[in-house]
Design a protein around this motif. Sequence first.
Motif, PDB file in Angstrom:
ATOM      1  N   THR A  17      -3.026  -8.558   9.411  1.00 14.27           N
ATOM      2  CA  THR A  17      -2.715  -7.364  10.202  1.00 14.27           C
ATOM      3  C   THR A  17      -1.308  -6.844   9.928  1.00 14.27           C
ATOM      4  O   THR A  17      -1.099  -5.626   9.875  1.00 14.27           O
ATOM      5  CB  THR A  17      -2.893  -7.637  11.706  1.00 14.27           C
ATOM      6  N   LEU A  18      -0.352  -7.738   9.745  1.00 17.98           N
ATOM      7  CA  LEU A  18       0.998  -7.281   9.396  1.00 17.98           C
ATOM      8  C   LEU A  18       1.007  -6.609   8.027  1.00 17.98           C
ATOM      9  O   LEU A  18       1.669  -5.579   7.837  1.00 17.98           O
ATOM     10  CB  LEU A  18       1.985  -8.446   9.409  1.00 17.98           C
ATOM     11  N   ASN A  19       0.292  -7.194   7.091  1.00 19.10           N
ATOM     12  CA  ASN A  19       0.209  -6.619   5.756  1.00 19.10           C
ATOM     13  C   ASN A  19      -0.442  -5.245   5.806  1.00 19.10           C
ATOM     14  O   ASN A  19       0.008  -4.301   5.153  1.00 19.10           O
ATOM     15  CB  ASN A  19      -0.579  -7.564   4.852  1.00 19.10           C
ATOM     16  N   PHE A  20      -1.509  -5.117   6.583  1.00 16.90           N
ATOM     17  CA  PHE A  20      -2.171  -3.821   6.745  1.00 16.90           C
ATOM     18  C   PHE A  20      -1.217  -2.800   7.353  1.00 16.90           C
ATOM     19  O   PHE A  20      -1.158  -1.654   6.913  1.00 16.90           O
ATOM     20  CB  PHE A  20      -3.420  -3.974   7.612  1.00 16.90           C
ATOM     21  N   GLU A  37       9.397  -5.011   8.273  1.00 21.00           N
ATOM     22  CA  GLU A  37       7.967  -5.301   8.353  1.00 21.00           C
ATOM     23  C   GLU A  37       7.518  -6.062   7.105  1.00 21.00           C
ATOM     24  O   GLU A  37       6.730  -7.012   7.201  1.00 21.00           O
ATOM     25  CB  GLU A  37       7.168  -4.012   8.499  1.00 21.00           C
ATOM     26  N   LEU A  38       8.055  -5.694   5.956  1.00 19.34           N
ATOM     27  CA  LEU A  38       7.763  -6.450   4.732  1.00 19.34           C
ATOM     28  C   LEU A  38       8.280  -7.875   4.845  1.00 19.34           C
ATOM     29  O   LEU A  38       7.599  -8.827   4.459  1.00 19.34           O
ATOM     30  CB  LEU A  38       8.365  -5.762   3.504  1.00 19.34           C
ATOM     31  N   ALA A  39       9.459  -8.044   5.419  1.00 21.38           N
ATOM     32  CA  ALA A  39      10.011  -9.389   5.616  1.00 21.38           C
ATOM     33  C   ALA A  39       9.124 -10.210   6.558  1.00 21.38           C
ATOM     34  O   ALA A  39       8.879 -11.394   6.308  1.00 21.38           O
ATOM     35  CB  ALA A  39      11.429  -9.294   6.164  1.00 21.38           C
ATOM     36  N   ALA A  40       8.637  -9.589   7.618  1.00 16.96           N
ATOM     37  CA  ALA A  40       7.750 -10.292   8.555  1.00 16.96           C
ATOM     38  C   ALA A  40       6.452 -10.698   7.866  1.00 16.96           C
ATOM     39  O   ALA A  40       5.942 -11.806   8.075  1.00 16.96           O
ATOM     40  CB  ALA A  40       7.461  -9.412   9.770  1.00 16.96           C
ATOM     41  N   VAL A  41       5.923  -9.821   7.022  1.00 16.69           N
ATOM     42  CA  VAL A  41       4.697 -10.135   6.284  1.00 16.69           C
ATOM     43  C   VAL A  41       4.931 -11.343   5.387  1.00 16.69           C
ATOM     44  O   VAL A  41       4.098 -12.256   5.309  1.00 16.69           O
ATOM     45  CB  VAL A  41       4.231  -8.921   5.452  1.00 16.69           C
ATOM     46  N   GLN A  73       2.472 -11.550  -4.776  1.00 15.56           N
ATOM     47  CA  GLN A  73       2.510 -10.085  -4.706  1.00 15.56           C
ATOM     48  C   GLN A  73       3.610  -9.603  -3.754  1.00 15.56           C
ATOM     49  O   GLN A  73       4.325  -8.653  -4.052  1.00 15.56           O
ATOM     50  CB  GLN A  73       1.154  -9.554  -4.228  1.00 15.56           C
ATOM     51  N   LEU A  74       3.750 -10.281  -2.612  1.00 12.33           N
ATOM     52  CA  LEU A  74       4.765  -9.869  -1.639  1.00 12.33           C
ATOM     53  C   LEU A  74       6.177 -10.164  -2.132  1.00 12.33           C
ATOM     54  O   LEU A  74       7.097  -9.375  -1.906  1.00 12.33           O
ATOM     55  CB  LEU A  74       4.506 -10.548  -0.290  1.00 12.33           C
ATOM     56  N   PHE A  75       6.347 -11.296  -2.826  1.00 12.82           N
ATOM     57  CA  PHE A  75       7.659 -11.579  -3.413  1.00 12.82           C
ATOM     58  C   PHE A  75       8.010 -10.540  -4.469  1.00 12.82           C
ATOM     59  O   PHE A  75       9.161 -10.103  -4.569  1.00 12.82           O
ATOM     60  CB  PHE A  75       7.699 -12.973  -4.032  1.00 12.82           C
ATOM     61  N   ALA A  76       7.021 -10.131  -5.255  1.00 12.93           N
ATOM     62  CA  ALA A  76       7.260  -9.095  -6.265  1.00 12.93           C
ATOM     63  C   ALA A  76       7.648  -7.771  -5.606  1.00 12.93           C
ATOM     64  O   ALA A  76       8.559  -7.076  -6.078  1.00 12.93           O
ATOM     65  CB  ALA A  76       6.024  -8.915  -7.138  1.00 12.93           C
ATOM     66  N   ALA A  77       6.993  -7.435  -4.495  1.00 17.38           N
ATOM     67  CA  ALA A  77       7.332  -6.201  -3.770  1.00 17.38           C
ATOM     68  C   ALA A  77       8.763  -6.260  -3.239  1.00 17.38           C
ATOM     69  O   ALA A  77       9.528  -5.297  -3.357  1.00 17.38           O
ATOM     70  CB  ALA A  77       6.352  -5.971  -2.626  1.00 17.38           C
ATOM     71  N   ALA A  78       9.142  -7.408  -2.669  1.00 21.23           N
ATOM     72  CA  ALA A  78      10.506  -7.560  -2.156  1.00 21.23           C
ATOM     73  C   ALA A  78      11.519  -7.522  -3.299  1.00 21.23           C
ATOM     74  O   ALA A  78      12.617  -6.958  -3.153  1.00 21.23           O
ATOM     75  CB  ALA A  78      10.634  -8.863  -1.380  1.00 21.23           C
ATOM     76  N   LEU A  79      11.159  -8.094  -4.431  1.00 20.29           N
ATOM     77  CA  LEU A  79      12.039  -8.086  -5.600  1.00 20.29           C
ATOM     78  C   LEU A  79      12.248  -6.669  -6.115  1.00 20.29           C
ATOM     79  O   LEU A  79      13.388  -6.274  -6.423  1.00 20.29           O
ATOM     80  CB  LEU A  79      11.441  -8.974  -6.688  1.00 20.29           C
ATOM     81  N   VAL A  80      11.182  -5.890  -6.187  1.00 18.01           N
ATOM     82  CA  VAL A  80      11.309  -4.491  -6.618  1.00 18.01           C
ATOM     83  C   VAL A  80      12.206  -3.727  -5.647  1.00 18.01           C
ATOM     84  O   VAL A  80      13.082  -2.954  -6.059  1.00 18.01           O
ATOM     85  CB  VAL A  80       9.915  -3.822  -6.721  1.00 18.01           C
ATOM     86  N   TRP A  81      12.017  -3.955  -4.349  1.00 16.40           N
ATOM     87  CA  TRP A  81      12.831  -3.281  -3.338  1.00 16.40           C
ATOM     88  C   TRP A  81      14.308  -3.657  -3.507  1.00 16.40           C
ATOM     89  O   TRP A  81      15.180  -2.791  -3.538  1.00 16.40           O
ATOM     90  CB  TRP A  81      12.351  -3.674  -1.947  1.00 16.40           C
ATOM     91  N   THR A  95       8.707   6.876  -6.420  1.00 16.76           N
ATOM     92  CA  THR A  95       8.094   5.989  -7.408  1.00 16.76           C
ATOM     93  C   THR A  95       8.307   4.522  -7.049  1.00 16.76           C
ATOM     94  O   THR A  95       7.381   3.704  -7.135  1.00 16.76           O
ATOM     95  CB  THR A  95       8.685   6.267  -8.805  1.00 16.76           C
ATOM     96  N   VAL A  96       9.513   4.190  -6.637  1.00 16.98           N
ATOM     97  CA  VAL A  96       9.818   2.810  -6.247  1.00 16.98           C
ATOM     98  C   VAL A  96       9.003   2.418  -5.017  1.00 16.98           C
ATOM     99  O   VAL A  96       8.414   1.341  -4.964  1.00 16.98           O
ATOM    100  CB  VAL A  96      11.334   2.631  -5.996  1.00 16.98           C
ATOM    101  N   MET A  97       8.942   3.301  -4.036  1.00 10.77           N
ATOM    102  CA  MET A  97       8.189   2.996  -2.818  1.00 10.77           C
ATOM    103  C   MET A  97       6.715   2.831  -3.133  1.00 10.77           C
ATOM    104  O   MET A  97       6.045   1.942  -2.579  1.00 10.77           O
ATOM    105  CB  MET A  97       8.390   4.119  -1.792  1.00 10.77           C
ATOM    106  N   ALA A  98       6.179   3.664  -4.024  1.00 10.27           N
ATOM    107  CA  ALA A  98       4.775   3.538  -4.411  1.00 10.27           C
ATOM    108  C   ALA A  98       4.517   2.199  -5.093  1.00 10.27           C
ATOM    109  O   ALA A  98       3.474   1.568  -4.867  1.00 10.27           O
ATOM    110  CB  ALA A  98       4.373   4.692  -5.320  1.00 10.27           C
ATOM    111  N   SER A  99       5.446   1.737  -5.899  1.00  8.30           N
ATOM    112  CA  SER A  99       5.293   0.428  -6.548  1.00  8.30           C
ATOM    113  C   SER A  99       5.292  -0.700  -5.525  1.00  8.30           C
ATOM    114  O   SER A  99       4.493  -1.641  -5.613  1.00  8.30           O
ATOM    115  CB  SER A  99       6.419   0.199  -7.552  1.00  8.30           C
ATOM    116  N   ILE A 100       6.184  -0.606  -4.548  1.00  9.77           N
ATOM    117  CA  ILE A 100       6.277  -1.636  -3.509  1.00  9.77           C
ATOM    118  C   ILE A 100       4.984  -1.685  -2.691  1.00  9.77           C
ATOM    119  O   ILE A 100       4.433  -2.759  -2.445  1.00  9.77           O
ATOM    120  CB  ILE A 100       7.500  -1.371  -2.609  1.00  9.77           C
TER     121      ILE A 100
END
Length: 127
Positions: A17-20, A37-41, A73-81, A95-100
């Motif tokens: 649910t947090l991821n959603f 929210e990404l950190a909580a996920v 996948q979530l670590f990669a998203a945080a790394l991109v951010w 573009t960056v936000m879309a990648s995350i």
Amino acid sequence: MNPEKVVFGFFLVMALTLNFGFCLGDIDNQAHHHVYELAAVIVVNLVATILKFGDRSHVGALLLSTSLVADLQLFAAALVWGIAIHVYEVGMTATVMASIVSLASGALLANVISVLLLVIETAILRR
């Protein structure tokens, strides 16, 4: 009722649910996706992964693999951010936000599979 199973199910569903909630919204709009929210996920997914280490069944192995995929996948998203903001200092572009959000959506799919596996396992055990 087994309290251990309740906690296990709670963290699986909470991770989903947090991821959603993080993925919901316009894919390129930063106002719809918050860093906390990404950190909580990530934290809840890590807890769910740790809880999955005890199960030695075949379904347990599948649950662990889906959780590891979601974590990656979530670590990669945080790394991109982090790289976009602090290393290259390009800021949060669309573009960056879309990648995350795309990476977090992959984790969302892994979490959906994980919850479906849990529901299937529960249905089989009841019979």
